[in-house]
Design a protein around this motif. Structure first.
Motif, PDB file in Angstrom:
ATOM      1  N   LEU A  18      11.707  76.901 -15.210  1.00 37.17           N
ATOM      2  CA  LEU A  18      10.903  75.962 -16.001  1.00 37.17           C
ATOM      3  C   LEU A  18       9.473  75.786 -15.483  1.00 37.17           C
ATOM      4  O   LEU A  18       8.618  75.312 -16.232  1.00 37.17           O
ATOM      5  N   GLY A  19       9.212  76.142 -14.255  1.00 36.63           N
ATOM      6  CA  GLY A  19       7.866  75.967 -13.707  1.00 36.63           C
ATOM      7  C   GLY A  19       7.386  74.532 -13.804  1.00 36.63           C
ATOM      8  O   GLY A  19       6.276  74.262 -14.282  1.00 36.63           O
ATOM      9  N   THR A  20       8.214  73.585 -13.342  1.00 35.92           N
ATOM     10  CA  THR A  20       7.929  72.175 -13.604  1.00 35.92           C
ATOM     11  C   THR A  20       6.787  71.611 -12.763  1.00 35.92           C
ATOM     12  O   THR A  20       6.040  70.744 -13.242  1.00 35.92           O
ATOM     13  N   THR A  21       6.637  72.059 -11.529  1.00 39.83           N
ATOM     14  CA  THR A  21       5.666  71.404 -10.645  1.00 39.83           C
ATOM     15  C   THR A  21       4.241  71.465 -11.176  1.00 39.83           C
ATOM     16  O   THR A  21       3.547  70.432 -11.212  1.00 39.83           O
ATOM     17  N   PRO A  22       3.716  72.619 -11.619  1.00 42.41           N
ATOM     18  CA  PRO A  22       2.358  72.611 -12.187  1.00 42.41           C
ATOM     19  C   PRO A  22       2.238  71.710 -13.415  1.00 42.41           C
ATOM     20  O   PRO A  22       1.186  71.083 -13.620  1.00 42.41           O
ATOM     21  N   LYS A  23       3.292  71.642 -14.204  1.00 47.06           N
ATOM     22  CA  LYS A  23       3.250  70.791 -15.396  1.00 47.06           C
ATOM     23  C   LYS A  23       3.225  69.318 -15.016  1.00 47.06           C
ATOM     24  O   LYS A  23       2.558  68.508 -15.670  1.00 47.06           O
ATOM     25  N   LEU A  24       3.954  68.970 -13.979  1.00 50.89           N
ATOM     26  CA  LEU A  24       3.927  67.577 -13.518  1.00 50.89           C
ATOM     27  C   LEU A  24       2.594  67.235 -12.869  1.00 50.89           C
ATOM     28  O   LEU A  24       2.045  66.145 -13.076  1.00 50.89           O
ATOM     29  N   ARG A  25       2.054  68.151 -12.090  1.00 51.79           N
ATOM     30  CA  ARG A  25       0.766  67.884 -11.426  1.00 51.79           C
ATOM     31  C   ARG A  25      -0.366  67.711 -12.423  1.00 51.79           C
ATOM     32  O   ARG A  25      -1.387  67.086 -12.109  1.00 51.79           O
ATOM     33  N   ALA A  26      -0.203  68.248 -13.627  1.00 55.14           N
ATOM     34  CA  ALA A  26      -1.224  68.072 -14.669  1.00 55.14           C
ATOM     35  C   ALA A  26      -1.228  66.661 -15.248  1.00 55.14           C
ATOM     36  O   ALA A  26      -2.162  66.290 -15.964  1.00 55.14           O
ATOM     37  N   LEU A  27      -0.192  65.886 -14.954  1.00 48.09           N
ATOM     38  CA  LEU A  27      -0.112  64.503 -15.413  1.00 48.09           C
ATOM     39  C   LEU A  27      -0.699  63.600 -14.333  1.00 48.09           C
ATOM     40  O   LEU A  27      -0.334  63.697 -13.161  1.00 48.09           O
ATOM     41  N   ALA A  28      -1.585  62.696 -14.726  1.00 47.38           N
ATOM     42  CA  ALA A  28      -2.351  61.902 -13.757  1.00 47.38           C
ATOM     43  C   ALA A  28      -1.497  61.199 -12.702  1.00 47.38           C
ATOM     44  O   ALA A  28      -1.839  61.236 -11.510  1.00 47.38           O
ATOM     45  N   PRO A  29      -0.378  60.558 -13.067  1.00 47.59           N
ATOM     46  CA  PRO A  29       0.384  59.840 -12.030  1.00 47.59           C
ATOM     47  C   PRO A  29       1.017  60.750 -10.982  1.00 47.59           C
ATOM     48  O   PRO A  29       1.392  60.278  -9.911  1.00 47.59           O
ATOM     49  N   PHE A  30       1.133  62.044 -11.294  1.00 47.18           N
ATOM     50  CA  PHE A  30       1.848  62.952 -10.391  1.00 47.18           C
ATOM     51  C   PHE A  30       0.929  64.035  -9.851  1.00 47.18           C
ATOM     52  O   PHE A  30       1.382  65.124  -9.482  1.00 47.18           O
ATOM     53  N   ALA A  31      -0.348  63.751  -9.753  1.00 44.19           N
ATOM     54  CA  ALA A  31      -1.319  64.767  -9.328  1.00 44.19           C
ATOM     55  C   ALA A  31      -1.044  65.274  -7.925  1.00 44.19           C
ATOM     56  O   ALA A  31      -1.417  66.401  -7.573  1.00 44.19           O
ATOM     57  N   GLN A  38       9.055  67.805  -3.583  1.00 43.59           N
ATOM     58  CA  GLN A  38      10.267  68.006  -4.379  1.00 43.59           C
ATOM     59  C   GLN A  38      11.428  68.463  -3.492  1.00 43.59           C
ATOM     60  O   GLN A  38      12.544  67.935  -3.591  1.00 43.59           O
ATOM     61  N   ALA A  39      11.162  69.412  -2.633  1.00 49.48           N
ATOM     62  CA  ALA A  39      12.212  69.930  -1.756  1.00 49.48           C
ATOM     63  C   ALA A  39      12.730  68.842  -0.823  1.00 49.48           C
ATOM     64  O   ALA A  39      13.943  68.713  -0.596  1.00 49.48           O
ATOM     65  N   GLY A 101       8.052  50.429  -7.045  1.00 47.38           N
ATOM     66  CA  GLY A 101       8.657  51.747  -7.138  1.00 47.38           C
ATOM     67  C   GLY A 101       7.828  52.809  -6.448  1.00 47.38           C
ATOM     68  O   GLY A 101       6.770  52.541  -5.872  1.00 47.38           O
ATOM     69  N   GLN A 102       8.310  54.049  -6.531  1.00 48.46           N
ATOM     70  CA  GLN A 102       7.643  55.157  -5.858  1.00 48.46           C
ATOM     71  C   GLN A 102       6.778  55.997  -6.787  1.00 48.46           C
ATOM     72  O   GLN A 102       6.096  56.913  -6.329  1.00 48.46           O
ATOM     73  N   GLY A 103       6.831  55.711  -8.091  1.00 47.00           N
ATOM     74  CA  GLY A 103       5.949  56.393  -9.025  1.00 47.00           C
ATOM     75  C   GLY A 103       6.189  57.883  -9.139  1.00 47.00           C
ATOM     76  O   GLY A 103       5.264  58.649  -9.411  1.00 47.00           O
ATOM     77  N   LEU A 104       7.424  58.324  -8.968  1.00 43.78           N
ATOM     78  CA  LEU A 104       7.750  59.748  -9.039  1.00 43.78           C
ATOM     79  C   LEU A 104       8.225  60.125 -10.439  1.00 43.78           C
ATOM     80  O   LEU A 104       8.546  59.251 -11.256  1.00 43.78           O
ATOM     81  N   PRO A 105       8.279  61.412 -10.753  1.00 39.66           N
ATOM     82  CA  PRO A 105       8.683  61.828 -12.097  1.00 39.66           C
ATOM     83  C   PRO A 105      10.105  61.405 -12.448  1.00 39.66           C
ATOM     84  O   PRO A 105      10.997  61.352 -11.584  1.00 39.66           O
ATOM     85  N   ALA A 106      10.330  61.144 -13.724  1.00 43.59           N
ATOM     86  CA  ALA A 106      11.677  60.831 -14.214  1.00 43.59           C
ATOM     87  C   ALA A 106      12.626  61.994 -13.962  1.00 43.59           C
ATOM     88  O   ALA A 106      13.838  61.794 -13.854  1.00 43.59           O
ATOM     89  N   LEU A 107      12.077  63.186 -13.856  1.00 44.47           N
ATOM     90  CA  LEU A 107      12.881  64.372 -13.588  1.00 44.47           C
ATOM     91  C   LEU A 107      13.651  64.244 -12.274  1.00 44.47           C
ATOM     92  O   LEU A 107      14.809  64.664 -12.162  1.00 44.47           O
ATOM     93  N   MET A 108      13.042  63.648 -11.266  1.00 42.50           N
ATOM     94  CA  MET A 108      13.723  63.489  -9.981  1.00 42.50           C
ATOM     95  C   MET A 108      14.882  62.504 -10.108  1.00 42.50           C
ATOM     96  O   MET A 108      15.968  62.707  -9.552  1.00 42.50           O
TER      97      MET A 108
END
Length: 578
Positions: A18-31, A38-39, A101-108
């Protein structure tokens, strides 16, 4: 045979497929979110789940919850484990920093939820609604209500419930009778009874925040007249509210979670959102809650597969049709894993788990994109994905979670039917997920009648074209997946046309249509996996379930497609005149 998370599988799906990390980093809260973070998160979560939560699964099922004089005691070890869980910050992963909260992606959060379900679904029922209650209160609660309750819910220090169902109503929320009357101080008094309330009473947290669907005095009839009121077990002044647990249900499974019958006697509460718009306030939590229910199906199926795979690798039983060359002629029996019938069961369930994970994780990613992306068109596409795919995942993954766990039990033979190996508990625990958060039949109707047909299938068509374009961009040459996407587009148009002639047709074919959609999505997911697996360290890990998907699972596509087409043809065919 406790469940053990295997973060390497998640890393492969997230990074290679899915290549999720670049897509998440493109979102301001997860820059600042990266592969290293993630690991670290997944490794720590996997360790906590495997060492703290999983060992309580069987003992929690055997001891169950105890009810006495309105009080509920959780199984031994659950209260300590939950305290360690929330104090370690796991419920707060995706909550906003301003709420503690920790402000991390809902994916986690989604992945942790899957692992909790796989390891101990009875335990996971307690924090399972926190994310939904948090989002509901954050988006619709008053500032005063948010200040008082949001940080405690975000952290998990206080647990929450969703009080919808009443004995006479079931899924028909329009028949809700619980009432709320306004008070001079701005609060409300709630009276009525609710059933099937997971975690309605327990000893895991000092307070329980109930979100109660009810009706105001002058409200119109039906579901449009419902309101949502926050009713705490303990009031801000420390006194006990008029909230009572009358009994806990004796259930088929989930013995570690109390399913309560609740009574509200002039209980003090505060309105969430606008009067008579309670369902709208709750809808903010629906996509997330239903996705997490789908993840329960995936997790429980993975748990069942782990048990069955381990058993098949150590159990010797008669001679396999084609014994490996390493086996001598005098060996009396081969491992179960070498028998084709057992391999088919195990590889087919592995195909379901891996393919469904790709779709569920993509959906969790789309929840983040829909919420945070700066581009309106991108947010719209993400919202369309979540609206259309969430009911598909909820229905298909929970159905397979139960049926697949039952097939994994078959690997054990008679040993699977007794408690010693734990697989029968997985089967029991998995069954209810097909019922709650909207039955699977309701999910199918929601998909076809409420999501696909109102625009004549245009939204579904756009989504399928996007998936086709993604395959082409990835240089995926899987003609079979492309063909399934095209067939589903044509089928959607066919159903839309037939529905004009017979408005009841969509309700008849909804389940089969949903199944066609899921198999199409699985074909797309496996096409993506195959491309990524070509450069994986152990390609056989993915090629074996890939072959099983195409050989044993995908043929169902043509059957379901034919069933829907024949139903449509029966509607549109000219009637013979004698």
């Amino acid at each position: 045979m406790n469940y053990q998370p295997r973060p390497e599988d998640q890393h492969f799906v997230l990074d290679a497929v899915l290549g999720t990390t670049p897509k998440l980093r493109a979102l301001a809260p997860f820059a600042e979110f990266d592969e290293a973070l993630q690991a670290q998160l997944l490794d720590e979560a996997g360790r906590f789940v495997g060492e703290v939560i999983a060992p309580l699964n069987r003992s929690g099922d055997e001891a169950g919850c105890r009810f006495e004089c309105g009080e509920v005691t959780s199984p031994p070890g659950f209260a300590d484990a939950y305290r360690a869980f929330w104090q370690a910050g796991w419920p707060a992963l995706a909550a906003a920093p301003e709420d503690g909260g920790q402000g991390l992606p809902a994916l986690m959060t989604a992945i942790v939820s899957e692992w909790l379900s796989a390891s101990n679904q009875g335990f996971n029922m307690a924090p399972g609604l926190l994310h939904g209650a948090y989002e509901c209160l954050k988006h619709h609660g008053s500032d005063a209500l948010a200040r008082a309750y949001l940080p405690k819910i975000a952290s998990g220090e206080w647990l929450a419930t969703m009080c919808l169902t009443e004995a006479h109503a079931g899924s028909d929320l329009g028949q809700v009778r619980t009432r709320a009357t306004a008070q001079p101080d701005g609060s409300w008094r709630v009276s009525g009874s609710k059933i099937f309330i997971s975690g309605g009473e327990h000893d895991l947290s000092d307070n329980i925040v109930h979100l109660v669907l009810c009706r105001l005095p002058d409200a119109p009839t039906g579901p449009k007249g419902l309101s949502l009121v926050l009713v705490p077990k303990v009031l801000p002044d420390g006194t006990r509210n008029g909230v009572h647990c009358e009994r806990i249900e004796e259930k088929m499974g989930l013995h570690g979670s109390p399913t309560c019958q609740m009574r509200f006697d002039e209980a003090v509460g505060w309105l969430i959102g606008e009067p008579n718009r309670g369902l709208q306030a709750m809808f903010v939590m629906m996509n997330s809650a239903r996705l997490h229910t789908a993840l329960q199906g995936i997790g429980l199926l993975d748990s069942a597969w782990q048990k069955a795979d381990a058993y098949a690798r150590e159990r010797r039983q008669m001679r396999a049709p084609q014994a490996p060359a390493s086996r001598g002629p005098n060996d009396a029996a081969d491992l179960l894993i070498e028998h084709p019938a057992m391999r088919r069961i195990l590889d087919s369930q592995r195909a379901w788990i891996d393919g469904a994970r790709v779709l569920a994780y993509r959906t969790a990613l789309m929840l983040d994109v829909a919420k945070h992306d700066a581009d309106g068109a991108t947010r719209e596409r993400a919202q369309r994905w979540c609206a259309l795919i969430t009911p598909v995942l909820k229905a298909a993954c929970t159905q397979q979670g139960f049926q697949g766990a039952s097939e994994c039990l078959q690997v054990f033979g008679g040993h699977g039917y007794v408690r010693e190996w734990g697989i029968e508990q997985t089967v029991r625990d998995a069954r209810v997920s097909m019922i709650y958060e909207g039955t699977n039949e309701i999910q199918a109707i929601d998909l076809l009648v409420r999501k696909v047909l109102p625009d004549g299938g245009t939204g579904m068509g756009k989504l399928l074209v996007e998936l086709r374009d993604e395959l082409e961009a990835a240089r995926d040459t899987d003609a079979d997946a492309q063909r399934r996407l095209a067939q589903l587009r044509y089928l959607t148009t066919t159903v839309a046309m037939a529905a004009h002639a017979n408005p009841s047709l969509p309700y008849e074919v909804a389940d089969d249509y949903l199944r066609v959609v899921m198999l199409t999505l699985m074909a797309w997911a496996w096409a993506r996996i195959d491309v990524a697996a070509a450069s994986a360290p152990e390609p056989a890990r993915w090629s074996v379930p890939s072959a099983a998907f195409r050989r044993h699972l995908l043929p169902e596509f043509e059957m379901r497609l034919g069933m829907v087409k024949r139903a449509c043809e029966a509607v549109t065919a000219p009637v013979a005149v004698a």
